[in-house]
Design an enzyme around this catalytic site. Sequence first.
Site, PDB file in Angstrom:
ATOM      1  N   GLU A  33       0.867  -1.166   0.000  1.00 12.79           N
ATOM      2  CA  GLU A  33       0.000   0.000   0.000  1.00 12.79           C
ATOM      3  C   GLU A  33       0.912   1.227   0.000  1.00 12.79           C
ATOM      4  O   GLU A  33       1.779   1.346   0.872  1.00 12.79           O
ATOM      5  CB  GLU A  33      -0.887   0.004   1.253  1.00 12.79           C
ATOM      6  CG  GLU A  33      -1.791   1.219   1.283  1.00 12.79           C
ATOM      7  CD  GLU A  33      -2.768   1.230   2.451  1.00 12.79           C
ATOM      8  OE1 GLU A  33      -2.739   0.298   3.283  1.00 12.79           O
ATOM      9  OE2 GLU A  33      -3.558   2.190   2.517  1.00 12.79           O
ATOM     10  N   ARG A 259       5.490 -12.782  10.005  1.00 13.85           N
ATOM     11  CA  ARG A 259       6.175 -11.518   9.718  1.00 13.85           C
ATOM     12  C   ARG A 259       7.625 -11.607  10.157  1.00 13.85           C
ATOM     13  O   ARG A 259       7.952 -12.298  11.109  1.00 13.85           O
ATOM     14  CB  ARG A 259       5.533 -10.364  10.492  1.00 13.85           C
ATOM     15  CG  ARG A 259       4.124 -10.055  10.121  1.00 13.85           C
ATOM     16  CD  ARG A 259       3.574  -8.959  11.032  1.00 13.85           C
ATOM     17  NE  ARG A 259       4.014  -7.633  10.620  1.00 13.85           N
ATOM     18  CZ  ARG A 259       3.367  -6.891   9.732  1.00 13.85           C
ATOM     19  NH1 ARG A 259       2.275  -7.334   9.157  1.00 13.85           N
ATOM     20  NH2 ARG A 259       3.803  -5.691   9.428  1.00 13.85           N
ATOM     21  N   LYS A 269       4.750   0.842   9.283  1.00 14.81           N
ATOM     22  CA  LYS A 269       4.853   2.134   8.609  1.00 14.81           C
ATOM     23  C   LYS A 269       4.307   3.255   9.477  1.00 14.81           C
ATOM     24  O   LYS A 269       4.855   4.359   9.509  1.00 14.81           O
ATOM     25  CB  LYS A 269       4.088   2.086   7.276  1.00 14.81           C
ATOM     26  CG  LYS A 269       4.842   1.342   6.191  1.00 14.81           C
ATOM     27  CD  LYS A 269       4.062   1.298   4.893  1.00 14.81           C
ATOM     28  CE  LYS A 269       3.018   0.225   4.926  1.00 14.81           C
ATOM     29  NZ  LYS A 269       2.444  -0.076   3.596  1.00 14.81           N
TER      30      LYS A 269
HETATM   31  P1  ATP Z   1       2.814  -2.008   7.864  1.00 13.20           P
HETATM   32  O1  ATP Z   1       2.266  -2.715   9.067  1.00 13.20           O
HETATM   33  O2  ATP Z   1       4.239  -1.637   8.005  1.00 13.20           O
HETATM   34  O3  ATP Z   1       1.969  -0.872   7.403  1.00 13.20           O
HETATM   35  P2  ATP Z   1       1.586  -3.575   5.892  1.00 13.20           P
HETATM   36  O4  ATP Z   1       1.489  -5.041   5.945  1.00 13.20           O
HETATM   37  O5  ATP Z   1       0.359  -2.809   6.191  1.00 13.20           O
HETATM   38  O6  ATP Z   1       2.808  -3.129   6.769  1.00 13.20           O
HETATM   39  P3  ATP Z   1       1.657  -3.400   3.069  1.00 13.20           P
HETATM   40  O7  ATP Z   1       2.141  -2.305   2.202  1.00 13.20           O
HETATM   41  O8  ATP Z   1       0.224  -3.724   3.053  1.00 13.20           O
HETATM   42  O9  ATP Z   1       2.131  -3.056   4.525  1.00 13.20           O
HETATM   43  O10 ATP Z   1       2.524  -4.716   2.835  1.00 13.20           O
HETATM   44  C1  ATP Z   1       2.890  -5.205   1.573  1.00 13.20           C
HETATM   45  C2  ATP Z   1       3.290  -6.640   1.723  1.00 13.20           C
HETATM   46  O11 ATP Z   1       4.397  -6.756   2.605  1.00 13.20           O
HETATM   47  C3  ATP Z   1       2.170  -7.460   2.320  1.00 13.20           C
HETATM   48  O12 ATP Z   1       2.034  -8.650   1.574  1.00 13.20           O
HETATM   49  C4  ATP Z   1       2.614  -7.721   3.717  1.00 13.20           C
HETATM   50  O13 ATP Z   1       2.122  -8.928   4.193  1.00 13.20           O
HETATM   51  C5  ATP Z   1       4.135  -7.721   3.592  1.00 13.20           C
HETATM   52  N1  ATP Z   1       4.754  -7.358   4.848  1.00 13.20           N
HETATM   53  C6  ATP Z   1       4.579  -6.231   5.561  1.00 13.20           C
HETATM   54  N2  ATP Z   1       5.273  -6.246   6.704  1.00 13.20           N
HETATM   55  C7  ATP Z   1       5.943  -7.440   6.728  1.00 13.20           C
HETATM   56  C8  ATP Z   1       6.842  -8.064   7.660  1.00 13.20           C
HETATM   57  N3  ATP Z   1       7.203  -7.490   8.796  1.00 13.20           N
HETATM   58  N4  ATP Z   1       7.329  -9.284   7.342  1.00 13.20           N
HETATM   59  C9  ATP Z   1       6.985  -9.872   6.188  1.00 13.20           C
HETATM   60  N5  ATP Z   1       6.152  -9.341   5.269  1.00 13.20           N
HETATM   61  C10 ATP Z   1       5.616  -8.139   5.537  1.00 13.20           C
HETATM   62 MG    MG Z   2      -1.344  -3.265   4.833  1.00 14.64          MG
END
Ligand code: ATP
Ligand code: MG
Length: 559
Positions: A33, A259, A269
């Site tokens: 995102e 994760r 983020k």
């Molecule tokens: P954040 O919590 O930092 O906002 P998010 O999961 O909301 O992270 P996205 O941009 O939706 O952020 O994530 C893109 C991809 O990265 C998703 O498939 C998510 O599952 C993966 N991802 C995000 N954080 C991690 C992590 N700590 N370890 C592994 N994969 C991750």
């Molecule tokens: Mg997300």
Amino acid sequence: MSDSAPRDFIRDIIHDDLESGKHTRIVTRFPPEPNGYLHMGHAMSICLNFGVAAETGGRTYLRYDDTNPGKEDQEYVDAIERDVRWLGFDWETRLTHASDYFAALYDAATRLIEIGAAYVDSLSADEIREYRGTLTEPGRDSPYRERSVEENLELFRGMREGEFEDGQHVLRAKIDMASPNMNLRDPTLYRIRHLAHQQTGNDWCIYPMYDFAHTLSDAFEGITHSLCTLEFEDHRPLYNWLLDKLEPPHRPRQIEFSRLNVAYTITSKRKLKALIDDGVVSGWDDPRMPTIAGMRRRGYPPAALRDFVTRAGVTKKDKLVELGMLENSVREVLGATAPRRMAVLRPLKLVLTNYPEDRTEMMSAMNHPNDPSMGERDVPFGRELWIEQDDFMEDAPRKFFRLKPGGEVRLRSAYIIRCDEVVKDEDGSVVELRCSYDETTKSGSANSDRKVKGTIHWVSAAHAVAAEVRLYDRLFREANPNTHEDLASVLNPASLETVDARLEPSLAGETAAVQFERLGYFVSDQDSTAERPVFNRIVTLRDSWAKLEKQALQAATGG
Ligand code: ATP
Ligand code: MG
């Protein structure tokens, strides 16, 4: 990519699916995102998604999950592309947006209404929450749940046409308000938002919810394995319900993994953005940030990051990976590739009293001790030198093999010197060492076989380049800052120290990562100017934290 292919439970599934003929080509996606910069956790997801496809001759989409207009930004979009490329991956022509599918998603929603699997609800947001029930109590059906297909179609069309206000109606899947899985209690599929979107402008005033858009985008792109983090496990029944109802030609399979959590860092983020907003760090690319942009600016090589996430592995278990593991990957890559240079971080003046005032010599120094193919360079040497304050001790213990009064030491790639006199100021601080050099001990010369225990680095004062050097340490002093909501209380106050250093002249204008001998790996920062270079410390030569932790442990156990 030369990194040898790892194996894990996801790769096992993928190999089985290829072997059984279920799929002939693997298709994955990385769906960020664009509401912030990518971090270490994303790096893991990128390496996994692009990695499994590349290893099997498959393909990977970079897809922006841009279903939240207003929260997303072009700056983030650009940063994501830069970061994925820098990590070493290429989506080629497969750059997409969930918003590319808004028309198809609208059609799919209409289809759900037609088959009686979705309805327009007119409860307020608060009422919907109230009707939803709790983990221990079932929800209640909305009074609008039994609207006719015709009425639903008409209302949904009206929503799309902009006939209603934000929040007046939503489109919901008709599943089961009593399901123990809250995600199946008639989840919202569409909501009204009169807000321009960065891709589609004012074309839409209704926007799909993540689960709906994500499932169908996967299907539209022919994704075979939709890899996501464990918090989506409870969403998988909804994912599969949507696929069952809509029967798209390609049926993706969602697989969850845990994760990546790294000790002493945060990977959210939202929290990273708070650090910037609170002025704790200078921006998304502050070299202390666990963002890909921060790690790039810090000087971590992309190969080290790939190596690290591979070592951390893909599992279903939650775990906290040591930051030292990442630093070791960085040391391993740089140890082999970074040329050696000399720099003094905390300068102490040293004068060779028996060295001619106007003389300059060029000392030949190897660029890499184990790799003669990296060649040698000339380092200017003169009567006045800078050495490290730490390399001199007045009341030195017996095992201190650096410089002490009356003691001898070798200056790297130069001469053996002896400390004859210590000059102090009124406060008793050492301001200058007066030493003599032994002319017969020049490095590489025939009679240079006289041995002394210590060798120290130096920079010629007449030729030194003054530079700002930024010494970074971990941003948090708590191993798991993720568990603290108040991050200010667990910050490491010494995460950045700036010193006024002296560099050997070949470092002026150097842009590649180098080793400052005996000190660590460093790289020039984007803040450098022609007048004043700025260098970042990438990592120390050894894991000083591991040593401290071991010492503390030994002290505690009396060992
Ligand atoms: P954040 O919590 O930092 O906002 P998010 O999961 O909301 O992270 P996205 O941009 O939706 O952020 O994530 C893109 C991809 O990265 C998703 O498939 C998510 O599952 C993966 N991802 C995000 N954080 C991690 C992590 N700590 N370890 C592994 N994969 C991750
Ligand atoms: Mg997300």
